[in-house]
Enzyme design. Sequence first.
Site, PDB file in Angstrom:
ATOM      1  CB  CYS A   4      -2.500  -4.985   6.406  1.00  0.00           C
ATOM      2  SG  CYS A   4      -2.064  -3.408   7.141  1.00  0.00           S
ATOM      3  CG  HIS A  19      -2.721  -7.967   9.887  1.00  0.00           C
ATOM      4  ND1 HIS A  19      -1.520  -7.569   9.353  1.00  0.00           N
ATOM      5  CD2 HIS A  19      -3.374  -6.823  10.250  1.00  0.00           C
ATOM      6  CE1 HIS A  19      -1.442  -6.245   9.376  1.00  0.00           C
ATOM      7  NE2 HIS A  19      -2.561  -5.769   9.926  1.00  0.00           N
ATOM      8  CB  SER A  29      -8.225  -1.685   6.550  1.00  0.00           C
ATOM      9  OG  SER A  29      -7.738  -1.865   7.850  1.00  0.00           O
ATOM     10  CB  THR A  88       1.908   0.186  14.863  1.00  0.00           C
ATOM     11  OG1 THR A  88       0.876   0.969  14.258  1.00  0.00           O
ATOM     12  CG2 THR A  88       1.602  -0.040  16.328  1.00  0.00           C
ATOM     13  CD  GLU A  97      -0.577   1.088   3.402  1.00  0.00           C
ATOM     14  OE1 GLU A  97       0.320   1.947   3.454  1.00  0.00           O
ATOM     15  OE2 GLU A  97      -1.655   1.163   4.014  1.00  0.00           O
TER      16      GLU A  97
END
Lengths: 361, 135, 373
Positions: free
Chosen positions: A120, A243, A305, A161, A85
């Site tokens: 992700c 994940h 997502s 993160t 992404e």
Amino acid sequence: MRPDRQVGIVGWGVYVPMYRIRSEELARAWGREWKRYAAGIMVEEKSVPGIDEDTFTIAYEAASNAIKRARIDPSRINAVYVGTESKPYAVKPTSTILAEALGIGGQKRATTGADFEFACKAGTEAMQAVIGLVGSNMIDYGLVVGADTAQGAPGDALEYTASSGGAAFVIGPAERSVALIKASCSYVSDTPDFWRRQHEKYPAHTRAFTGEPAYFHHIIEAAKMLMEEIGTKPEDYDYAVFHQPNGKFPLRVGQRLGFPPEKIKPGLITPYIGNTYSGSSLIGLSAILDVASPGQRILMVSFGSGAGSDAFHIEVTDKIEGVKDLAPKVMDYISRKRYVDYAIYARNRRMITLLKDFSGY
Amino acid sequence: MYSWLSVPSYWRSRSRRYMLIGGKCNNCDYKFFPFRRTCPRCGSHLISEEKLPRKGRVLDYTVVHNPPRGYEYYTPYVIALVELENGAKVLTQLTDVDPEEVKEGMEVEMSLRILRVCGESGFIAYGYKFRPVVK
Amino acid sequence: MASILGAGLMKVSSHWNMSIEDLAFEAAEQAMRDANTEKVDAIIVANAFSGVANGQENLAAHIASNLGMARKPSFKIELEGASGGAALVAACSLLNRYDRILLIGVEKLSDVTSLEDISSVVSSSINREHEGILGATVYSHHALMMREYMRRYKLEERDFGHFPIMMHENAINVPHAQLRFKVSMKEYIESPYVSTPLKLMDIPSEADGAAAIILSRSDGPVKVAGIGFSGNEAIITHRVDSLDLENVTSAFNMAMQEAGIGIKDLDFIQIHDTSSVLAYLQIESLGLSDKGKAARDTENGKFRRDGEIPINPEGGMKARGYPVGASGIYQLAESYMQLKGAADGYQIQGAKNCAVVSLGGLASSCIVAVLRR
């Protein structure tokens, strides 16, 4: 979903940039007391790319390692799919640069190539596509990469993160595989928990809404679907990888599905390097392959997502022992590190802009 | 004009830059980089392409404090002459290393990195750089 | 045999108020006045960077027009720092066609105001497609040679300070020099790094300048007694030995042989000191010092204006200044003045013969001219 022809992982490889920033340092930059603010996410530090690194260079390193373990000439690979992404170019494939740099498709340049995007889970989605190509006999070998230099807006919770790294896999026929991919399935729904609009630099998210209706729901549904389809139970697996947006969620979702922490922790990498987005579950899988023994079974479930999850049933073969040491392992990259402060972090991430080019000095 | 980077110029030598493909003299066996069609040592025209080893050691190095346009963001960076395992010499940037840690004789291996980014809208130039051996 | 009839030169400086044509005009007019002539038959312009630094090509036509000589044959020669030497070679061989040739060396770098852009401009002399793209600069090339030289001969950074210190000393009494002040070893050591171990004090500061000479086949006060010209690999990794300046030796030998003199007959030498290490390498290649001993000989005063064999009595590129493409013509004009006895305040008494070394790239081109009174 099972392919006609049995397929598997022929080689795996990862790459994590060497720079790290401590969560405490990120908190300091924004005047927050780390312990009170966000220690609950269980991410002590995250990887930061060097100033000359991006998703392509990370993908290149990971793919080189995967090809080393696969022990094949890159000219025999006929598919390159990069899930990310954080494409270096909004329009221009990363996969073609990778194919050129690695000599994939040989002199004839006979390769399909594309960049995949699904937050992700772009990497696992690319993996499914290659499983389809190899499993239907269209090609013998394909390369899959999940890599990111993830963006978190300065000061935003994501900044603690969002990190950088990637994993790559050469997928090929079962007889050459170090781990068989016996089955895979996916679950998707329209759930706007996190997104980045076209032309925006940083993503937006919905905080707590990203948890229950998004992460937990999709992973649980996909995992259940897979286990139902092939008739397995959590007890049948030696390892589970989910994940890992933070250090907490994977353990919690595992608990709800019936996986004890000891089956999850070997592949839980986010606490050391942060969430590498498209690389996240795949680096976790790689860490498990680094230590797994023949006959062991792995359940991997990604989450992207927007939203969706891909689940995979993987079985390690006896070919794994000979290839583990052919390339650096996840732990090698985790321990190769150098800390930077927020200033260097901001510079490396190009959050500081220089004078724009102008014609007239 | 002096800071622009030509896409065709980058494009035509990309494979050699990505894969470190140099020249090998079929007359005197000299190996060199970048590729060209005459031998720098014996002058022979019997040259073939040769994929060069990805490991070598630092012969000489310098820390650049006065970069050309387009390389400001990376400064200070290290430029080195690296002697590869087969004796060929390569001019390269060193990356993933603090300038103070660089030493003559240091073992390095090839990686691919961003060489420069052409402004906000231009293309991204990638190429080989060397770094300390990972493992 | 070619003779120099007259010479002119401007102070090396940032001439904010003057265009590249203005600079050329000034030097040309001085040279013509000095030669006591109003007529030349052709114009050769030596310049390195007008295309990249000034966005100006067709330069010779613009310079000739500005001189009121639009009808005269004119062209530019570019060979980076050796442009001036190459212009001399071209002019000498054109003398059977044109009797009087005006050689103008000109460089206008102060129009480029940013450090990065100047670095890009002067680094256009290294290979762009293979070296420049890596972020290498002309300075990083000098620095790599310096490091290699230090390693090979076990020298320290301070050993390179002797040369710039001598150059600054020489320039003090030279009106047209850019940097007319002394520097100490302490200042040298503390000077900022351009590209380690190369310091700001090791290299010239780029500047504007123009110099001109009038060359003729008729008799004149100074003669071009010999010329040598030899090249070297232009890409640093293509040099089997990165410190090999054999071409300087052979160009020098050719020129001396043509002039029919020996090294003892030379009263001074102009070298092309674009860095301290390149100066030392030239000194050794010319046979003035043993390998690795140029620093020691420089420190001992061998090359001072009053030394055994003076080098760069005007301060060289380092202190007189470095208008790149014009620098070869500066060396010729300065040598002409020395041989004529017109170097007031920095004269080498009774000078009769000299050698001029004009270098392009990192010695990828070398032209040596022997001049005689």
